[in-house]
Design a protein around this motif. Structure first.
Motif, PDB file in Angstrom:
ATOM      1  N   VAL A  18       0.865  -1.181   0.000  1.00 49.51           N
ATOM      2  CA  VAL A  18       0.000   0.000   0.000  1.00 49.51           C
ATOM      3  C   VAL A  18       0.897   1.225   0.000  1.00 49.51           C
ATOM      4  CG1 VAL A  18      -1.785   1.288   1.207  1.00 49.51           C
ATOM      5  CG2 VAL A  18      -1.825  -1.216   1.215  1.00 49.51           C
ATOM      6  N   PHE A  19       0.702   2.090  -0.989  1.00 53.85           N
ATOM      7  CA  PHE A  19       1.600   3.223  -1.142  1.00 53.85           C
ATOM      8  C   PHE A  19       0.803   4.430  -1.570  1.00 53.85           C
ATOM      9  CE2 PHE A  19       5.380   5.510  -1.955  1.00 53.85           C
ATOM     10  CZ  PHE A  19       5.207   6.216  -3.137  1.00 53.85           C
ATOM     11  N   SER A  20       1.019   5.587  -0.906  1.00 50.87           N
ATOM     12  CA  SER A  20       0.392   6.841  -1.317  1.00 50.87           C
ATOM     13  C   SER A  20       1.227   7.994  -0.802  1.00 50.87           C
ATOM     14  CB  SER A  20      -1.036   6.942  -0.771  1.00 50.87           C
ATOM     15  OG  SER A  20      -1.020   7.039   0.645  1.00 50.87           O
ATOM     16  N   LEU A  21       0.936   9.191  -1.288  1.00 47.07           N
ATOM     17  CA  LEU A  21       1.618  10.391  -0.815  1.00 47.07           C
ATOM     18  C   LEU A  21       0.980  10.849   0.474  1.00 47.07           C
ATOM     19  CD1 LEU A  21       1.909  12.372  -4.187  1.00 47.07           C
ATOM     20  CD2 LEU A  21       3.629  10.913  -3.114  1.00 47.07           C
ATOM     21  N   ASP A  22       1.822  11.177   1.461  1.00 49.20           N
ATOM     22  CA  ASP A  22       1.330  11.643   2.763  1.00 49.20           C
ATOM     23  C   ASP A  22       1.586  13.145   2.861  1.00 49.20           C
ATOM     24  OD1 ASP A  22       0.566  12.083   5.334  1.00 49.20           O
ATOM     25  OD2 ASP A  22       2.001  10.688   6.253  1.00 49.20           O
ATOM     26  N   PHE A  23       0.551  13.925   2.616  1.00 51.39           N
ATOM     27  CA  PHE A  23       0.703  15.378   2.613  1.00 51.39           C
ATOM     28  C   PHE A  23       1.020  15.913   4.010  1.00 51.39           C
ATOM     29  CE2 PHE A  23      -0.689  15.020  -1.577  1.00 51.39           C
ATOM     30  CZ  PHE A  23      -0.609  16.240  -2.238  1.00 51.39           C
ATOM     31  N   ALA A  24       0.650  15.169   5.052  1.00 49.90           N
ATOM     32  CA  ALA A  24       0.869  15.647   6.418  1.00 49.90           C
ATOM     33  C   ALA A  24       2.339  15.671   6.779  1.00 49.90           C
ATOM     34  CB  ALA A  24       0.089  14.787   7.408  1.00 49.90           C
ATOM     35  N   CYS A  77      -6.566  11.306  -7.427  1.00 50.08           N
ATOM     36  CA  CYS A  77      -7.494  12.406  -7.160  1.00 50.08           C
ATOM     37  C   CYS A  77      -6.831  13.716  -7.542  1.00 50.08           C
ATOM     38  CB  CYS A  77      -7.946  12.412  -5.716  1.00 50.08           C
ATOM     39  SG  CYS A  77      -6.645  12.866  -4.548  1.00 50.08           S
ATOM     40  N   ASN A  78      -7.654  14.751  -7.795  1.00 47.25           N
ATOM     41  CA  ASN A  78      -7.113  16.079  -8.078  1.00 47.25           C
ATOM     42  C   ASN A  78      -7.477  17.094  -7.004  1.00 47.25           C
ATOM     43  OD1 ASN A  78      -9.803  16.381  -8.628  1.00 47.25           O
ATOM     44  ND2 ASN A  78      -9.552  16.981 -10.784  1.00 47.25           N
ATOM     45  N   ASN A  79      -8.172  16.632  -5.935  1.00 47.26           N
ATOM     46  CA  ASN A  79      -8.490  17.491  -4.791  1.00 47.26           C
ATOM     47  C   ASN A  79      -7.898  16.899  -3.513  1.00 47.26           C
ATOM     48  OD1 ASN A  79     -10.187  15.300  -4.757  1.00 47.26           O
ATOM     49  ND2 ASN A  79     -12.022  16.443  -4.127  1.00 47.26           N
ATOM     50  N   ALA A  80      -6.571  16.704  -3.527  1.00 47.29           N
ATOM     51  CA  ALA A  80      -5.862  15.985  -2.459  1.00 47.29           C
ATOM     52  C   ALA A  80      -5.958  16.668  -1.111  1.00 47.29           C
ATOM     53  CB  ALA A  80      -4.395  15.808  -2.845  1.00 47.29           C
ATOM     54  N   TYR A  81      -6.205  17.983  -1.096  1.00 50.38           N
ATOM     55  CA  TYR A  81      -6.257  18.696   0.182  1.00 50.38           C
ATOM     56  C   TYR A  81      -7.602  18.569   0.877  1.00 50.38           C
ATOM     57  CZ  TYR A  81      -1.759  20.865  -0.876  1.00 50.38           C
ATOM     58  OH  TYR A  81      -0.437  21.079  -1.147  1.00 50.38           O
ATOM     59  N   ASP A  82      -8.615  18.068   0.198  1.00 55.65           N
ATOM     60  CA  ASP A  82      -9.921  17.884   0.826  1.00 55.65           C
ATOM     61  C   ASP A  82      -9.843  16.845   1.931  1.00 55.65           C
ATOM     62  OD1 ASP A  82     -10.751  19.666  -1.047  1.00 55.65           O
ATOM     63  OD2 ASP A  82     -12.276  18.370  -1.969  1.00 55.65           O
ATOM     64  N   GLU A  83     -10.722  16.978   2.929  1.00 56.10           N
ATOM     65  CA  GLU A  83     -10.758  15.964   3.989  1.00 56.10           C
ATOM     66  C   GLU A  83     -11.163  14.619   3.414  1.00 56.10           C
ATOM     67  OE1 GLU A  83     -13.048  16.976   7.372  1.00 56.10           O
ATOM     68  OE2 GLU A  83     -11.961  18.824   7.794  1.00 56.10           O
ATOM     69  N   GLU A  84     -12.025  14.618   2.429  1.00 55.79           N
ATOM     70  CA  GLU A  84     -12.423  13.377   1.763  1.00 55.79           C
ATOM     71  C   GLU A  84     -12.235  13.571   0.252  1.00 55.79           C
ATOM     72  OE1 GLU A  84     -16.318  12.134   2.854  1.00 55.79           O
ATOM     73  OE2 GLU A  84     -15.866  12.085   5.007  1.00 55.79           O
ATOM     74  N   PRO A  85     -11.000  13.311  -0.214  1.00 55.20           N
ATOM     75  CA  PRO A  85     -10.726  13.504  -1.638  1.00 55.20           C
ATOM     76  C   PRO A  85     -11.619  12.604  -2.506  1.00 55.20           C
ATOM     77  CG  PRO A  85      -8.702  13.269  -0.401  1.00 55.20           C
ATOM     78  CD  PRO A  85      -9.814  12.896   0.518  1.00 55.20           C
ATOM     79  N   SER A  86     -11.808  13.014  -3.726  1.00 51.25           N
ATOM     80  CA  SER A  86     -12.602  12.232  -4.686  1.00 51.25           C
ATOM     81  C   SER A  86     -11.675  11.262  -5.403  1.00 51.25           C
ATOM     82  CB  SER A  86     -13.293  13.174  -5.698  1.00 51.25           C
ATOM     83  OG  SER A  86     -14.125  14.096  -5.037  1.00 51.25           O
ATOM     84  N   TRP A  87     -11.581  10.069  -4.866  1.00 49.61           N
ATOM     85  CA  TRP A  87     -10.677   9.056  -5.441  1.00 49.61           C
ATOM     86  C   TRP A  87     -11.343   8.418  -6.654  1.00 49.61           C
ATOM     87  CZ3 TRP A  87      -5.813   9.008  -4.113  1.00 49.61           C
ATOM     88  CH2 TRP A  87      -5.423   9.457  -2.832  1.00 49.61           C
ATOM     89  N   GLU A  88     -10.558   8.313  -7.722  1.00 42.80           N
ATOM     90  CA  GLU A  88     -11.061   7.726  -8.970  1.00 42.80           C
ATOM     91  C   GLU A  88     -10.170   6.547  -9.350  1.00 42.80           C
ATOM     92  OE1 GLU A  88     -11.354  10.734 -11.949  1.00 42.80           O
ATOM     93  OE2 GLU A  88     -12.261  12.208 -10.574  1.00 42.80           O
ATOM     94  N   ASP A  89     -10.759   5.470  -9.845  1.00 41.18           N
ATOM     95  CA  ASP A  89     -10.025   4.243 -10.197  1.00 41.18           C
ATOM     96  C   ASP A  89      -9.261   4.478 -11.500  1.00 41.18           C
ATOM     97  OD1 ASP A  89      -9.088   1.734 -10.779  1.00 41.18           O
ATOM     98  OD2 ASP A  89     -10.952   0.705 -10.224  1.00 41.18           O
ATOM     99  N   ALA A  90      -7.945   4.328 -11.414  1.00 39.42           N
ATOM    100  CA  ALA A  90      -7.094   4.509 -12.609  1.00 39.42           C
ATOM    101  C   ALA A  90      -6.321   3.236 -12.910  1.00 39.42           C
ATOM    102  CB  ALA A  90      -6.150   5.681 -12.384  1.00 39.42           C
ATOM    103  N   THR A  91      -6.796   2.111 -12.411  1.00 35.85           N
ATOM    104  CA  THR A  91      -6.034   0.856 -12.512  1.00 35.85           C
ATOM    105  C   THR A  91      -5.744   0.490 -13.968  1.00 35.85           C
ATOM    106  OG1 THR A  91      -7.075   0.071 -10.473  1.00 35.85           O
ATOM    107  CG2 THR A  91      -6.013  -1.572 -11.879  1.00 35.85           C
ATOM    108  N   ILE A  92      -6.774   0.516 -14.792  1.00 36.46           N
ATOM    109  CA  ILE A  92      -6.612   0.028 -16.175  1.00 36.46           C
ATOM    110  C   ILE A  92      -5.667   0.919 -16.946  1.00 36.46           C
ATOM    111  CG2 ILE A  92      -7.813  -0.418 -18.339  1.00 36.46           C
ATOM    112  CD1 ILE A  92     -10.222  -1.274 -16.703  1.00 36.46           C
ATOM    113  N   VAL A  93      -5.871   2.243 -16.850  1.00 36.51           N
ATOM    114  CA  VAL A  93      -5.031   3.138 -17.653  1.00 36.51           C
ATOM    115  C   VAL A  93      -3.569   3.075 -17.206  1.00 36.51           C
ATOM    116  CG1 VAL A  93      -6.947   4.674 -18.274  1.00 36.51           C
ATOM    117  CG2 VAL A  93      -5.608   5.126 -16.175  1.00 36.51           C
ATOM    118  N   VAL A  94      -3.332   2.868 -15.895  1.00 35.20           N
ATOM    119  CA  VAL A  94      -1.948   2.747 -15.429  1.00 35.20           C
ATOM    120  C   VAL A  94      -1.309   1.483 -15.990  1.00 35.20           C
ATOM    121  CG1 VAL A  94      -0.475   2.406 -13.397  1.00 35.20           C
ATOM    122  CG2 VAL A  94      -2.288   4.132 -13.350  1.00 35.20           C
TER     123      VAL A  94
END
Length: 552
Positions: free
Chosen positions: A446-452, A490-507
């Protein structure tokens, strides 16, 4: 020891040459009735020195004595004549009739001949000597009835010569048959005559001129002047190795058969000063026990607060503890020795044992303590696969915990063995190591960017002025068949609940993802992505080494 015991002691020297013990102890010029041949007792020549020296290593050269203890005296009487064709005057000239002090194996004795009476008793010489308290009749003939000594039979006492006399138990014990032995006394019937005993009868008494040599022999007697003490050492064991603070127990007992002697047990290490262990007055039988504990500290050996040797004891060298006993009459026991070695400095000790921690999904946590035998300052270094985790000044006995920081844990390759080590080094250069092995197990990445926690310059890179429209992610990975992949962006990473979109296939297709979201609740727009890779049915390792990409 008891009456009649056979003692092998000393070696006979004639004119400076050692002589084997006679095995045919009778006259050398004729074959006695019952004997196989002539005797083999050495013959004296005028001017030769007669000596008894220390015991030879070869049994053939050892003189055999019979122990006799009666009253205050302890005697060792030769069980046969050692020399033949020697006159009373020859022996007396060398102090061997009435006695002179000699030393054999460190023990002092009065070397003399037996008393045998100054005349015969009764009608002839086969009735014994007089006075009747002479040593020959009391001991050899055993008129004193001493336990442990044989009593002659009637055949031993008559004046016949035959095989019965030769083979008798009494003669085999004392070897008087066909051999005269000089005694001390002057014949009362003729001042030129000297007493002789034995030959045809165990009780036979006769006399020869003091200068006569032919057919008469020398049977020496040792009168024990002062018994040599003896020491038994029960501790320490031999060849010990002592480290700082170790002890060397010196325990045992000393005995002295002379009642009333003041006995002192002594010891030394190497060639150091002699020290007393114990002293006491001997009762002639009861051992005098001793016990002392020596302590090795700071390269030296101490008896209490006393430095026993006075110098440092070298490493990798045998050192010698020597223990002996002395009495106040000049007697000294044989020395008893023990070897030992010392260690100057030992490495710090890490608790626990080397071992395998097994397969782990989370970083391990191992508790340990370090002790320093010599209380030297020491340093502790913790490592994973040789890479330093931390280094610090150690505190003896304090509980420490080694673990693997998260950032190092994530870098450990799964499925292979890793080494987690603790190293301690004192200021003398001594080092010890404790090693644990472990295998990292990962069935999900599990890997993601941690803005905190992200650094500001990195955070600025992923911050946008407007909503991003597209995001291209190019992972550097090895994704085997069967692995389960989920990539979300997502493109709204600073939101408390970002809008996550599935990009599995395109990646997977190495294409850009087109964002559907156009809203945000936070003050800024920002790009984020997260990967979740599960092993699934994959049989090969999964690697995710990094992620590149672009957005607009």
């Amino acid at each position: 020891m008891a009456n009649g015991d056979l003692i092998k002691l000393g070696t006979f020297y004639l004119a400076g040459a050692k002589k084997v013990r006679p095995t045919k102890p009778w006259r050398s010029d004729t074959t006695p009735p019952g004997a196989p041949s002539v005797g083999d007792i050495p013959s004296f020549s005028a001017g030769q020195t007669i000596e008894i020296r220390d015991t030879d290593a070869s049994d053939a050269y050892k003189i055999q004595w019979r122990e006799v203890k009666g009253g205050a005296k302890k005697l060792l009487i030769a069980d046969r004549d050692l020399l033949v064709n020697v006159s009373w005057d020859d022996l007396n000239a060398q102090g061997l009739i009435f006695g002179k002090t000699i030393t054999i194996d460190g023990q002092q004795y009065k070397l003399r001949v037996l008393t045998g009476g100054s005349n015969y008793r009764g009608a002839d010489g086969y009735s014994g000597g007089t006075p009747t308290d002479n040593e020959w009749d009391r001991i050899i003939v055993n008129e004193a009835g001493l336990n442990g000594l044989p009593t002659p039979t009637a055949s031993d006492l008559d004046n016949s010569a035959n095989s019965t006399d030769f083979n008798s138990a009494h003669n085999q014990f004392w070897n008087w048959y066909y051999m005269y032995s000089w005694a001390q006394e002057t014949y009362t019937g003729n001042s030129a005559g000297r007493a002789i005993r034995g030959y045809l009868s165990a009780r036979g008494w006769d006399y020869y001129g003091a200068a006569a040599r032919f057919g008469v022999g020398w049977r020496p007697v040792l009168e024990v002047l002062n018994s040599v003490p003896s020491v038994t050492l029960t501790n320490p064991a031999n060849n010990q190795t002592l480290a700082e603070g170790n002890t060397l127990p010196v325990e045992g007992a000393a005995t002295d058969s002379d009642s009333g002697n003041v006995l002192t047990v002594k010891y030394k290490i190497n060639n150091g000063p002699t020290r007393a262990l114990q002293s006491g007055v001997s009762d002639g039988s009861k051992p005098i026990s001793f016990a002392r504990t020596l302590t090795y500290s700071g390269k030296r050996m101490y008896d209490g607060a006393t430095d026993v040797v006075g110098v440092d004891l070298a490493e990798n060298t045998d050192h010698t503890l020597t223990v002996w006993a002395e009495d106040d009459k000049g007697g000294k026991s044989a020395e008893v020795t023990r070897k030992f070695r010392v260690i100057w400095n030992r490495p710090p000790t890490i608790s626990g044992e080397n071992g395998d921690l097994g397969i782990m999904e989370e970083p391990p946590s191992v508790e340990y303590t370090v002790t320093e035998p010599e209380t030297n300052p020491f340093t502790v270094t913790e490592k994973i696969n040789g890479q330093v985790i931390r280094t610090f000044a150690g505190v003896a006995g304090r509980q420490e915990t080694i673990t693997i920081p998260h950032e190092l844990w994530l870098r450990l390759e799964p499925g292979v063995q890793h080494a987690l080590t603790i190293e301690t080094s004192d200021d003398q250069g001594m080092t010890s190591t404790r090693t644990y092995t472990l295998t990292r197990f990962v069935d999900k990445i599990v890997f993601s960017l941690d803005f905190a926690t992200m650094q500001q310059e990195t955070k600025d890179f992923f911050t946008t002025d407007v909503a991003a429209k597209r995001l291209l992610l190019t992972p550097i990975w090895d994704l085997p068949p069967g692995a389960i992949l989920l990539v979300e962006v997502c493109n709204n990473a600073y939101d408390e609940e970002p809008s996550w979109e599935d990009a599995t296939i395109v990646v997977k297709l190495n294409r850009a993802h087109l964002f559907a979201n156009e809203t945000k609740t936070a003050a800024e727009w920002g790009i984020n992505f997260r990967f979740q890779i599960e092993k699934g049915s994959a049989t090969q390792p999964i690697y995710l080494k990094g992620v590149g990409g672009a957005f607009d």
